[in-house]
Design a protein around this motif. Structure first.
Motif, mmCIF file in Angstrom:
data_model
loop_
_atom_site.group_PDB
_atom_site.id
_atom_site.type_symbol
_atom_site.label_atom_id
_atom_site.label_comp_id
_atom_site.label_asym_id
_atom_site.label_seq_id
_atom_site.Cartn_x
_atom_site.Cartn_y
_atom_site.Cartn_z
ATOM 1 N N ASP A 167 0.844 -1.193 0.000
ATOM 2 C CA ASP A 167 0.000 0.000 0.000
ATOM 3 C C ASP A 167 0.885 1.252 0.000
ATOM 4 O OD1 ASP A 167 -2.296 1.495 -0.048
ATOM 5 O OD2 ASP A 167 -2.957 0.947 1.986
ATOM 6 N N HIS A 214 1.828 5.014 1.475
ATOM 7 C CA HIS A 214 1.803 5.760 2.728
ATOM 8 C C HIS A 214 2.394 7.134 2.438
ATOM 9 C CE1 HIS A 214 1.065 1.818 4.498
ATOM 10 N NE2 HIS A 214 2.087 1.399 3.771
ATOM 11 N N GLU A 258 4.199 2.100 7.195
ATOM 12 C CA GLU A 258 3.761 3.456 7.539
ATOM 13 C C GLU A 258 4.606 4.041 8.666
ATOM 14 O OE1 GLU A 258 -0.361 5.940 8.274
ATOM 15 O OE2 GLU A 258 -0.259 3.871 9.003
ATOM 16 N N GLN A 288 7.055 7.393 8.665
ATOM 17 C CA GLN A 288 6.950 8.476 9.647
ATOM 18 C C GLN A 288 8.305 8.755 10.299
ATOM 19 O OE1 GLN A 288 3.947 6.835 12.209
ATOM 20 N NE2 GLN A 288 2.233 7.508 10.925
#
Length: 357
Positions: A280, A282, A316, A320
């Motif tokens: 996915d 992010h 994710e 970050q």
């Protein structure tokens, strides 16, 4: 993507070490007579995040035998908690080998940063696998991640071959291979076919591919986001499409990443990141960050991303942490971020700049 559990080294980086000199107090080079000198390379900038947070890192590089600059560099690497390996090559005559010099004007306000690279006689041009015990490193000791940079891969035909062979040896022995494209036009001029072949060969072995739209387009022939639009934020879907094309061309990788930057002024940037991982996308939307010195911000983000991968975090969370270590690097006069601990990095991600007592 599986990391070797029995590996002695968390992160290994091949590099060509050099010296950076920067005027004090954000002044221009041509009017200054006082400079800060530091040991530098993009690849050790990346590794600093892991080394300062306590993971075992190793630097593969060349040194100039008997040089006080080499001694300065070695002491700096020790101070940063990094092991190093590489031959001490005789300088030769006065026109022989030396470490590269990087002369940087950090800029201030609306006076943009400027960087001059002086790489004549660079000892890193001679990097050669025969000078390193790859069986000991990758088979006996083990490496979790080998991180390569397009800067090193493009310095010379020798360094291109060096990086290709390192990637092959790493991959054959269960090491995760990462590469930041780091395109430099001056390195590629007249060598497009030669370097395109080497970069393609490395990219096919990579588990982690990192770069901006220019990097992927000029190093690997991957079309970037369409031109136009009002700022980078309007191009996020274009960056995702670019990563999709990258996936089609190099489907063996598990992570694809690009940093995003808009310059408001030298001391205020908008900073973001796009990562594809865990099947996915992010996205760290662009946020304003304060900038003391912009050089090394991208390397800082790569370092944080790889640290997260080494910790086994979800994609994710890796993104970050990478966004925050890039923002951290921009607050320091060194080219690299030196996190005190993970908590400091997460405070940056949360936008918490309050004093800690």
């Amino acid at each position: 993507m599986q990391l070797r559990e029995d590996a002695r080294w968390a992160l290994v980086v091949p590099t060509s070490m050099g010296i950076r000199i920067t005027p004090e107090n954000g002044q221009p080079v041509h009017t200054s007579d006082r400079f800060l000198m530091q040991a530098t390379s993009a690849e050790t900038n990346v590794a600093s995040v892991s080394s300062y947070l306590g993971l075992p890192t190793k630097v593969l590089t060349n040194f100039v035998e008997g040089s006080p600059i080499s001694a300065f560099i070695k002491q700096n690497l020790r101070a940063r908690g990094m092991a190093f390996e590489g031959p001490d090559i005789p300088q030769g005559d006065a026109w022989g080998f030396r470490h590269q010099f990087n002369i940087a004007d950090s800029g201030y306000g609306m006076r943009g940063a400027r960087v001059w690279n002086d790489r004549a006689g660079e000892v890193g041009r001679e990097l050669d696998v025969k000078d390193f015990d790859l069986d000991k490193l990758f088979v006996e000791e083990g490496v979790k991640i080998l991180h390569l940079s397009g800067l090193v891969a493009a310095i010379s035909p020798k360094t291109s071959a060096f990086c290709v062979e390192l990637a092959k040896k790493a991959k054959a022995n269960g090491t995760v291979v990462s590469m930041d494209m780091n395109y430099r036009a001056s390195f590629w001029k007249g060598r497009e076919e030669e370097l395109g072949k080497a970069f393609h060969e490395i990219a096919e072995l990579c588990d982690v591919l990192i770069g901006n739209e220019e990097d992927f387009q000029l190093c690997l022939g991957i079309q970037g986001p369409p031109p136009g639009g009002e700022g980078i934020e309007s191009k996020i879907d274009g960056f995702k499409d670019m990563i999709g094309r990258l996936q089609e061309a190099y489907p063996k990788a598990s992570f694809y990443a690009t940093t995003l930057r808009e310059v408001v002024s030298v001391n205020t940037h908008k900073w973001g990141m796009v990562v594809y991982g865990d099947d996915d996308f992010h996205v760290a939307e662009l946020r304003e960050i304060g900038v003391l010195d912009r050089v090394g911000g991208g390397d800082g983000s790569v370092g944080g991303l790889l640290y997260g991968i080494l910790q086994g975090w979800p994609a994710e969370k890796c993104m970050q942490f990478g966004w925050a270590t890039g923002a951290l690097a921009a607050t320091m006069m060194t080219d690299y971020g030196a996190p005190a601990d993970e908590e400091q990095v997460w405070s940056i991600w949360k936008g918490n700049a309050r004093i800690k007592r």
